[in-house]
Design an enzyme around this catalytic site. Structure first.
Site, PDB file in Angstrom:
ATOM      1  N   LYS A 110       0.833  -1.204   0.000  1.00  0.00           N
ATOM      2  CA  LYS A 110       0.000   0.000   0.000  1.00  0.00           C
ATOM      3  C   LYS A 110       0.869   1.257   0.000  1.00  0.00           C
ATOM      4  O   LYS A 110       0.587   2.218  -0.721  1.00  0.00           O
ATOM      5  CB  LYS A 110      -0.918   0.001   1.235  1.00  0.00           C
ATOM      6  CG  LYS A 110      -1.974  -1.107   1.231  1.00  0.00           C
ATOM      7  CD  LYS A 110      -2.987  -0.899   0.128  1.00  0.00           C
ATOM      8  CE  LYS A 110      -4.149  -1.879   0.230  1.00  0.00           C
ATOM      9  NZ  LYS A 110      -3.756  -3.279   0.106  1.00  0.00           N
ATOM     10  N   LYS A 190       0.238 -12.720 -11.352  1.00  0.00           N
ATOM     11  CA  LYS A 190      -0.551 -13.421 -10.348  1.00  0.00           C
ATOM     12  C   LYS A 190      -2.013 -12.989 -10.453  1.00  0.00           C
ATOM     13  O   LYS A 190      -2.319 -11.810 -10.633  1.00  0.00           O
ATOM     14  CB  LYS A 190      -0.011 -13.083  -8.954  1.00  0.00           C
ATOM     15  CG  LYS A 190      -0.866 -13.608  -7.820  1.00  0.00           C
ATOM     16  CD  LYS A 190      -0.493 -12.969  -6.494  1.00  0.00           C
ATOM     17  CE  LYS A 190      -1.530 -13.296  -5.449  1.00  0.00           C
ATOM     18  NZ  LYS A 190      -1.273 -12.613  -4.164  1.00  0.00           N
ATOM     19  N   LYS A 193      -7.596  -9.521  -7.733  1.00  0.00           N
ATOM     20  CA  LYS A 193      -8.617  -8.504  -8.016  1.00  0.00           C
ATOM     21  C   LYS A 193      -7.985  -7.146  -8.296  1.00  0.00           C
ATOM     22  O   LYS A 193      -8.478  -6.385  -9.126  1.00  0.00           O
ATOM     23  CB  LYS A 193      -9.590  -8.383  -6.831  1.00  0.00           C
ATOM     24  CG  LYS A 193     -10.422  -9.621  -6.554  1.00  0.00           C
ATOM     25  CD  LYS A 193     -11.406  -9.360  -5.412  1.00  0.00           C
ATOM     26  CE  LYS A 193     -12.159 -10.625  -5.033  1.00  0.00           C
ATOM     27  NZ  LYS A 193     -11.337 -11.526  -4.202  1.00  0.00           N
TER      28      LYS A 193
END
Length: 321
Positions: A110, A190, A193
């Protein structure tokens, strides 16, 4: 052997979720005492939409049951239905070094992407450790990229035991399937979402097969052999097809004369057929509106019973009893 795993209700489940967590969990419920939970507290680190959270929790419950979770063999419950987990998370946080939290992947990712993390995201490893330790879990099936979660849990368990006595909590071990630990997405990265490259487990046939046809490929002419190393089509096909059919697709890549469009169609058919029985089971579950609520309520009672035993032991060890 007690087995534990949790899935976060953050949207439609995809093939990566299935092979990374759900399929191993379904297999393992035959091999020990299984505790499987819906991680709704964790979902709140990235979304503050109550309606979406409720919908995602229910959809995850339906999908997990459709994919083979058996409430007669596994304890299935919502994380938030067991408030004891928050007390254990606080106790673990008192022995948790700041440096350990700063090294965790989700927090670092993040920061790297310019997102300002909240306290819950920074502190989530303590809650995740509590999720595992609260039920005296022995084995935790996780994807290869999630191994760190169990390592952090083990670190905190060791620190708690060193501070308050051996056996205060039990050290868990990760279970990782190397062959499907990381499932490849439609773009070769990978499946995630956040990358918008997923294949859902459930949905309408035509849109799902269209997704398969969008898989990124190179510009090798139809008549030439196609590379097999790093092939997204072959990596996904191996998940759904028999070893013989997979070997045939590899051979067809190597001999040339067949285009990527044909390979994608074969993949789309194998993908659709693989989940046929689960789609039928999902329809049965949806036809009984009260079934999911009954399963989760019964699971919560059983989970709280076990959680109470462990928390009582921990409270006594740390001086809170």
């Amino acid at each position: 052997m007690r087995i534990l795993t949790g899935l976060q209700p953050s949207g439609k489940l995809h093939v990566g979720n299935f092979f990374g967590a759900m399929e191993p969990a379904v297999r393992l419920q035959e091999e020990g005492e299984a505790f499987y939970f819906i991680a709704d507290y964790h979902a709140m680190t990235s979304s503050q939409d109550p309606a979406a959270l409720r919908e995602n929790v229910r959809e995850l419950a339906v999908d997990f049951l459709a994919c083979g979770l058996d409430p007669k063999r596994a304890v299935f419950f919502r994380q938030s239905a067991v408030p004891e987990v928050n007390e254990l998370a606080w106790i673990l946080s008192t022995v948790c070094p700041m440096g350990l939290l700063e090294k965790c992947h989700s927090y670092k990712d993040k920061i790297a992407n310019g997102i300002s993390p909240n306290h819950a995201l920074f502190a989530y490893p303590a809650l995740m450790a509590a999720d595992i330790l609260l039920y005296d879990s022995n084995k935790v099936p996780v994807g290869k990229d999630q191994k760190q979660h169990v390592e952090v849990t083990r670190d905190l368990a060791v620190k708690l035991n060193e501070a308050y006595g051996e056996g205060t909590v039990i050290l868990p071990e990760p279970i990782i399937r190397e062959d499907t630990a990381i499932v490849i997405g439609l773009d070769g990265r990978k499946m995630s979402k956040s990358y918008h490259n997923t294949l859902p487990i459930f949905g309408e046939e035509k849109p799902l097969k269209k997704l398969v046809m969008k898989i990124t490929t190179d510009s090798t002419p139809v008549e030439d052999p196609k590379p097999t190393e790093g092939s997204t089509i072959l990596a996904l096909y191996k998940l759904f097809a028999s070893p013989a059919d997979h070997a045939t697709l590899v051979a067809d890549h190597e001999k040339g004369g067949i285009g990527y469009g044909d390979f994608k169609k074969r993949l789309a058919e194998a993908y659709w057929d693989y989940f046929a029985a689960m789609r039928a089971r999902r329809a049965e579950i949806l036809a009984d509106p009260g079934y999911v609520d009954q399963v989760l309520a019964a699971g919560a009672l059983r989970a709280r019973e076990e959680a109470g035993k462990v928390l009582s032991r921990v409270r006594k060890a740390v001086g809170l009893a």
